[in-house]
Scaffold this motif. Structure first.
Motif, PDB file in Angstrom:
ATOM      1  N   SER A  96       5.699   0.638 -10.690  1.00 51.98           N
ATOM      2  CA  SER A  96       4.622  -0.186 -11.244  1.00 51.98           C
ATOM      3  C   SER A  96       3.281   0.506 -11.058  1.00 51.98           C
ATOM      4  O   SER A  96       3.047   1.197 -10.068  1.00 51.98           O
ATOM      5  CB  SER A  96       4.585  -1.558 -10.552  1.00 51.98           C
ATOM      6  OG  SER A  96       5.791  -2.263 -10.782  1.00 51.98           O
ATOM      7  N   SER A  97       2.389   0.315 -12.022  1.00 50.01           N
ATOM      8  CA  SER A  97       1.049   0.897 -11.991  1.00 50.01           C
ATOM      9  C   SER A  97       0.033  -0.234 -12.083  1.00 50.01           C
ATOM     10  O   SER A  97      -0.033  -0.930 -13.089  1.00 50.01           O
ATOM     11  CB  SER A  97       0.867   1.880 -13.151  1.00 50.01           C
ATOM     12  OG  SER A  97      -0.472   2.319 -13.242  1.00 50.01           O
ATOM     13  N   LEU A  98      -0.746  -0.417 -11.019  1.00 50.18           N
ATOM     14  CA  LEU A  98      -1.744  -1.485 -10.968  1.00 50.18           C
ATOM     15  C   LEU A  98      -3.143  -0.870 -10.982  1.00 50.18           C
ATOM     16  O   LEU A  98      -3.453   0.002 -10.163  1.00 50.18           O
ATOM     17  CB  LEU A  98      -1.619  -2.317  -9.678  1.00 50.18           C
ATOM     18  CG  LEU A  98      -0.462  -3.273  -9.524  1.00 50.18           C
ATOM     19  CD1 LEU A  98       0.824  -2.526  -9.226  1.00 50.18           C
ATOM     20  CD2 LEU A  98      -0.755  -4.264  -8.412  1.00 50.18           C
ATOM     21  N   TRP A  99      -3.968  -1.325 -11.888  1.00 50.78           N
ATOM     22  CA  TRP A  99      -5.362  -0.890 -11.897  1.00 50.78           C
ATOM     23  C   TRP A  99      -6.156  -1.758 -10.924  1.00 50.78           C
ATOM     24  O   TRP A  99      -6.178  -2.981 -11.042  1.00 50.78           O
ATOM     25  CB  TRP A  99      -5.946  -0.972 -13.301  1.00 50.78           C
ATOM     26  CG  TRP A  99      -5.451   0.133 -14.177  1.00 50.78           C
ATOM     27  CD1 TRP A  99      -4.401   0.096 -15.046  1.00 50.78           C
ATOM     28  CD2 TRP A  99      -5.969   1.464 -14.229  1.00 50.78           C
ATOM     29  NE1 TRP A  99      -4.230   1.316 -15.645  1.00 50.78           N
ATOM     30  CE2 TRP A  99      -5.182   2.171 -15.170  1.00 50.78           C
ATOM     31  CE3 TRP A  99      -7.021   2.119 -13.584  1.00 50.78           C
ATOM     32  CZ2 TRP A  99      -5.411   3.510 -15.477  1.00 50.78           C
ATOM     33  CZ3 TRP A  99      -7.253   3.449 -13.888  1.00 50.78           C
ATOM     34  CH2 TRP A  99      -6.463   4.131 -14.829  1.00 50.78           C
ATOM     35  N   ARG A 131      -5.927  -6.358 -15.159  1.00 49.93           N
ATOM     36  CA  ARG A 131      -4.563  -6.876 -15.111  1.00 49.93           C
ATOM     37  C   ARG A 131      -3.790  -6.510 -16.377  1.00 49.93           C
ATOM     38  O   ARG A 131      -2.604  -6.181 -16.332  1.00 49.93           O
ATOM     39  CB  ARG A 131      -4.574  -8.389 -14.911  1.00 49.93           C
ATOM     40  CG  ARG A 131      -5.066  -8.816 -13.531  1.00 49.93           C
ATOM     41  CD  ARG A 131      -5.285 -10.317 -13.462  1.00 49.93           C
ATOM     42  NE  ARG A 131      -5.793 -10.736 -12.163  1.00 49.93           N
ATOM     43  CZ  ARG A 131      -5.044 -11.234 -11.187  1.00 49.93           C
ATOM     44  NH1 ARG A 131      -3.741 -11.376 -11.367  1.00 49.93           N
ATOM     45  NH2 ARG A 131      -5.586 -11.595 -10.045  1.00 49.93           N
ATOM     46  N   TYR A 161       1.227  -9.139 -10.511  1.00 50.75           N
ATOM     47  CA  TYR A 161       0.082  -8.345 -10.061  1.00 50.75           C
ATOM     48  C   TYR A 161      -0.331  -8.775  -8.657  1.00 50.75           C
ATOM     49  O   TYR A 161      -0.490  -7.943  -7.752  1.00 50.75           O
ATOM     50  CB  TYR A 161      -1.079  -8.500 -11.040  1.00 50.75           C
ATOM     51  CG  TYR A 161      -2.284  -7.640 -10.715  1.00 50.75           C
ATOM     52  CD1 TYR A 161      -2.472  -6.416 -11.334  1.00 50.75           C
ATOM     53  CD2 TYR A 161      -3.224  -8.068  -9.782  1.00 50.75           C
ATOM     54  CE1 TYR A 161      -3.569  -5.627 -11.028  1.00 50.75           C
ATOM     55  CE2 TYR A 161      -4.323  -7.284  -9.473  1.00 50.75           C
ATOM     56  CZ  TYR A 161      -4.496  -6.065 -10.098  1.00 50.75           C
ATOM     57  OH  TYR A 161      -5.589  -5.290  -9.780  1.00 50.75           O
ATOM     58  N   SER A 196      -2.401  -3.023 -16.340  1.00 53.80           N
ATOM     59  CA  SER A 196      -1.370  -2.777 -15.330  1.00 53.80           C
ATOM     60  C   SER A 196       0.011  -3.008 -15.938  1.00 53.80           C
ATOM     61  O   SER A 196       0.208  -3.944 -16.717  1.00 53.80           O
ATOM     62  CB  SER A 196      -1.584  -3.696 -14.123  1.00 53.80           C
ATOM     63  OG  SER A 196      -2.869  -3.478 -13.557  1.00 53.80           O
ATOM     64  N   ARG A 232      -6.148   3.446  -9.728  1.00 54.52           N
ATOM     65  CA  ARG A 232      -4.920   2.654  -9.818  1.00 54.52           C
ATOM     66  C   ARG A 232      -4.000   3.016  -8.660  1.00 54.52           C
ATOM     67  O   ARG A 232      -4.237   3.971  -7.925  1.00 54.52           O
ATOM     68  CB  ARG A 232      -4.203   2.883 -11.152  1.00 54.52           C
ATOM     69  CG  ARG A 232      -3.815   4.309 -11.434  1.00 54.52           C
ATOM     70  CD  ARG A 232      -3.099   4.413 -12.771  1.00 54.52           C
ATOM     71  NE  ARG A 232      -3.021   5.778 -13.251  1.00 54.52           N
ATOM     72  CZ  ARG A 232      -2.027   6.250 -13.981  1.00 54.52           C
ATOM     73  NH1 ARG A 232      -0.993   5.468 -14.281  1.00 54.52           N
ATOM     74  NH2 ARG A 232      -2.026   7.501 -14.403  1.00 54.52           N
TER      75      ARG A 232
END
Length: 219
Positions: A43-46, A30, A200, A33, A52
């Protein structure tokens, strides 16, 4: 750059599906991200240590134009596979060519590794690049030497699977290019903004049905 097989794309989609339907992401994923990754609105979320997802819920200004100078042409620190999940994704490859468009070349220091979170462009010189449209809505593999940009006419969801060892971190600079008359990097202010837990979770909820639908198309 090469096209990825349906089997490889399915493996990555399954990894994403398991990540967003089983064990909730821990604090480390989190914290990595971010909002406004590359430019505002993306947006970039792992989801795992090496996977990602890019999420833009609506059309982003400038990203629907292949010639828009505000989007940096760039390479990557790791080899990676990109799997489009939702929306139309165009991948454009750039190669040096004497008849190409003049670009200013930079060493790109990512804001992710800088205390002020601001990316830094270190000038290298001027070169000429020729754009070669490569893929539309196809999963693709890129090596670190490949130079590209993507553009999306509308909102998008795309998975990026990095080919590296777990917990491997490469802070080296990459190459970045701006058309010769561009004044500077687009949207330098506010890039790589921290993402709260609620944001997230909300974005994961948005991604989940689209990943399932993409899997169902392959199965």
């Amino acid at each position: 750059m090469s096209i990825v097989s349906a089997a490889q794309a399915e493996t990555i989609l399954l990894e994403a599906w398991l990540a967003i339907t089983t064990v909730p992401a821990g604090p480390e994923l989190r914290s990595r991200s971010v909002h406004n990754c590359h430019f505002k609105g993306l947006s970039s979320l792992w989801l795992t240590d090496t996977l990602r997802v890019f999420v833009a819920k609506e059309r982003l200004p400038g990203t629907g134009d292949v010639d828009d100078c505000r989007f940096l042409v760039h390479n990557h620190r790791y080899p990676l596979i990109s799997v489009p999940v939702y929306g139309v994704q165009h991948n454009i490859i750039y190669k040096e060519h004497p008849g190409g468009v003049p670009y200013r070349k930079f060493r790109f220091h990512s804001g992710l590794f800088r205390d002020d979170r601001r990316p830094l462009l270190e000038p290298v010189g001027v070169t000429r690049l020729k754009a070669e449209p490569a893929t539309v809505d196809q999963p693709w593999f890129m090596n670190t030497s490949d130079v590209h940009r993507v553009y999306w006419p509308d909102g998008v969801i795309a998975l990026l699977k990095e080919h590296r060892q777990p917990d491997e971190i490469n802070t080296a600079t990459t190459d970045a290019y701006l058309v010769h008359d561009a004044y500077g990097m687009p949207c330098e202010e506010g890039l790589y903004a921290s993402m709260g837990a609620e944001d997230y979770d909300r974005l994961v909820d948005h991604v989940r049905p689209h990943v399932l639908h993409a899997l169902q198309r392959l199965l």
